[in-house]
Design a protein around this motif. Sequence first.
Motif, PDB file in Angstrom:
ATOM      1  N   LEU A  44      46.574  48.571  38.451  1.00  0.00           N
ATOM      2  CA  LEU A  44      46.027  49.428  39.505  1.00  0.00           C
ATOM      3  C   LEU A  44      44.946  48.709  40.296  1.00  0.00           C
ATOM      4  N   ASP A  45      44.803  49.082  41.582  1.00  0.00           N
ATOM      5  CA  ASP A  45      43.651  48.618  42.364  1.00  0.00           C
ATOM      6  C   ASP A  45      42.527  49.639  42.285  1.00  0.00           C
ATOM      7  N   VAL A  46      42.914  50.907  42.210  1.00  0.00           N
ATOM      8  CA  VAL A  46      41.879  51.950  42.251  1.00  0.00           C
ATOM      9  C   VAL A  46      42.386  53.234  41.594  1.00  0.00           C
TER      10      VAL A  46
ATOM     11  N   GLU B 189      42.614  50.218  33.149  1.00  0.00           N
ATOM     12  CA  GLU B 189      42.035  48.978  33.646  1.00  0.00           C
ATOM     13  C   GLU B 189      41.871  48.955  35.160  1.00  0.00           C
ATOM     14  N   ALA B 190      41.567  50.125  35.734  1.00  0.00           N
ATOM     15  CA  ALA B 190      41.339  50.172  37.184  1.00  0.00           C
ATOM     16  C   ALA B 190      40.027  49.455  37.496  1.00  0.00           C
ATOM     17  N   PRO B 191      40.047  48.482  38.410  1.00  0.00           N
ATOM     18  CA  PRO B 191      38.807  47.765  38.725  1.00  0.00           C
ATOM     19  C   PRO B 191      37.864  48.601  39.600  1.00  0.00           C
ATOM     20  N   ASN B 192      38.396  49.636  40.252  1.00  0.00           N
ATOM     21  CA  ASN B 192      37.577  50.477  41.127  1.00  0.00           C
ATOM     22  C   ASN B 192      37.899  51.947  40.907  1.00  0.00           C
TER      23      ASN B 192
ATOM     24  N   ARG C 172      32.895  53.265  42.916  1.00  0.00           N
ATOM     25  CA  ARG C 172      32.272  52.499  41.838  1.00  0.00           C
ATOM     26  C   ARG C 172      33.101  51.255  41.499  1.00  0.00           C
ATOM     27  N   ASP C 173      32.400  50.128  41.481  1.00  0.00           N
ATOM     28  CA  ASP C 173      33.016  48.882  41.029  1.00  0.00           C
ATOM     29  C   ASP C 173      32.922  48.885  39.505  1.00  0.00           C
ATOM     30  N   MET C 174      34.055  49.009  38.825  1.00  0.00           N
ATOM     31  CA  MET C 174      34.046  49.215  37.372  1.00  0.00           C
ATOM     32  C   MET C 174      33.610  47.967  36.605  1.00  0.00           C
ATOM     33  N   THR C 175      33.693  46.804  37.243  1.00  0.00           N
ATOM     34  CA  THR C 175      33.283  45.588  36.543  1.00  0.00           C
ATOM     35  C   THR C 175      31.760  45.445  36.533  1.00  0.00           C
ATOM     36  N   THR C 176      31.150  45.689  37.711  1.00  0.00           N
ATOM     37  CA  THR C 176      29.694  45.500  37.788  1.00  0.00           C
ATOM     38  C   THR C 176      28.945  46.812  37.540  1.00  0.00           C
ATOM     39  N   GLY C 177      29.633  47.953  37.700  1.00  0.00           N
ATOM     40  CA  GLY C 177      28.954  49.246  37.575  1.00  0.00           C
ATOM     41  C   GLY C 177      28.274  49.681  38.865  1.00  0.00           C
TER      42      GLY C 177
END
Length: 407
Positions: A319-321, A368-371, A387-392
């Motif tokens: 997924l992208d989002v 595992e959506a990054p956003n 929300r950017d899920m990697t950086t928070g």
Amino acid sequence: MTIRAPKGTDDILAPVARTWRRMLRTWDQITERFGYDLIFTPLFEATELFARGSGEDTEIVQKQMYSFSDKGGRSLTLRPEATPSVMRAHQQAGGSGVRKAASWGPMFRYERPQAGRRRQFYQLDAEYIGTDSPLADAEVIELGYRYLRDVGLVDVAVTINSIGDPVCRPAYQEVLKEYLKAREDELCDDSRRRIDSNPLRVLDCKVCKPLLRDAPTPVEHLCDACAVHYQTVKDTLGAVLVPFVEDPHLVRGLDYYTRTAFEYIATDLDAAQNAVGGGGRYDGLSESIGGPPIPGVGFALGLDRIVLALGDIVEEGALDVFVVVAEEGLRTEAIELVSDLRARGFRVDYDPDRRSVKAQFKIASRREAPNVLVIGEEWRDGAVTARDMTTGDQRAVPVEEVSVWLR
Ligand code: HAM
């Protein structure tokens, strides 16, 4: 659970299915770049097609076919390979000109199942029909090699050989028979039986191979035309920078091959299943299934085996989002946004059940959506929380800028 998948078959499920999707996509792209059209042929054919095409004396036809009679009393067989079907389809469509055809799909062989040896397995297949040019041989060998490199199989060796044609093979077979007869006592039962019917196959016998290291080889007995053909294949592979190893004992398990034979070997798999693909030229196949003489060359790669050889690889997330609905009253708006982003080419999903925001975030992480985009109170001001899920990192983004933010 009482009913299970039949022995030797697999369900291909996520996350491994993600690798499969990537493999099929790469196949589609590379075959298109090399000028191959897509072809699909029936999964079952008249039994006679394989008996005559693959060859009566092969392991496949003698021991491994799924054959049955249908309600009309016809003898049909689930295809154990694609090549005879592709040639039959070409003949049936008129048989003229050049046809470059690529496909993928399940094949069926009654094998003793083990890792990389399945009863239903999947092949990627490419056939170049209607030319006897050695450039076609080199092209298909290059295609398979590039594909394997593209999907990430680095430890792969291309082995090639020439097994001659009806002009030079009979004389070679006599020399080979004589050699084998002198060692008859040391050979296994199958090989002993094949000395007269199909001596070349003895070279391929897993049991007898070690005893036959000094056997006469086909390349030592090629006629001039076959020798020139083989040399041109090798020169062309050199020109397009495809590394290969000559294996003068390489013969293949199908009867239709003439001249070029080759295999792709995954050097870090067990010897029993390390052939991730193989192919060759089959200039006599068309006639053996009752058609006019039509030359061809091609190969098939074993998808199951390639995935095995790749080992545990982590695929990019699917997924992208992920869109989270924070207010029940905004569900329709959320679905519209999902639909719009999908139309713009993003890989988007959401939770159709009415779960809490926290539960929806959990799903987003599991997928595992990054956003994540949260549709909540900011919606009334024309914005979403992104929300950017990697950086928070989290901030309000105007709806019309969401696709820019995602990129
Ligand atoms: P093949 O060598 O019989 O050739 O099969 C090609 C590849 O399919 C093998 O190298 C292997 O990776 C995979 N394969 C075969 N049997 C199994 C199995 N039981 N389980 C898993 N993978 C398997 C052909 O089929 C020819 N039609 C290739 C060809 C195309 N020649 C000319 N054009």
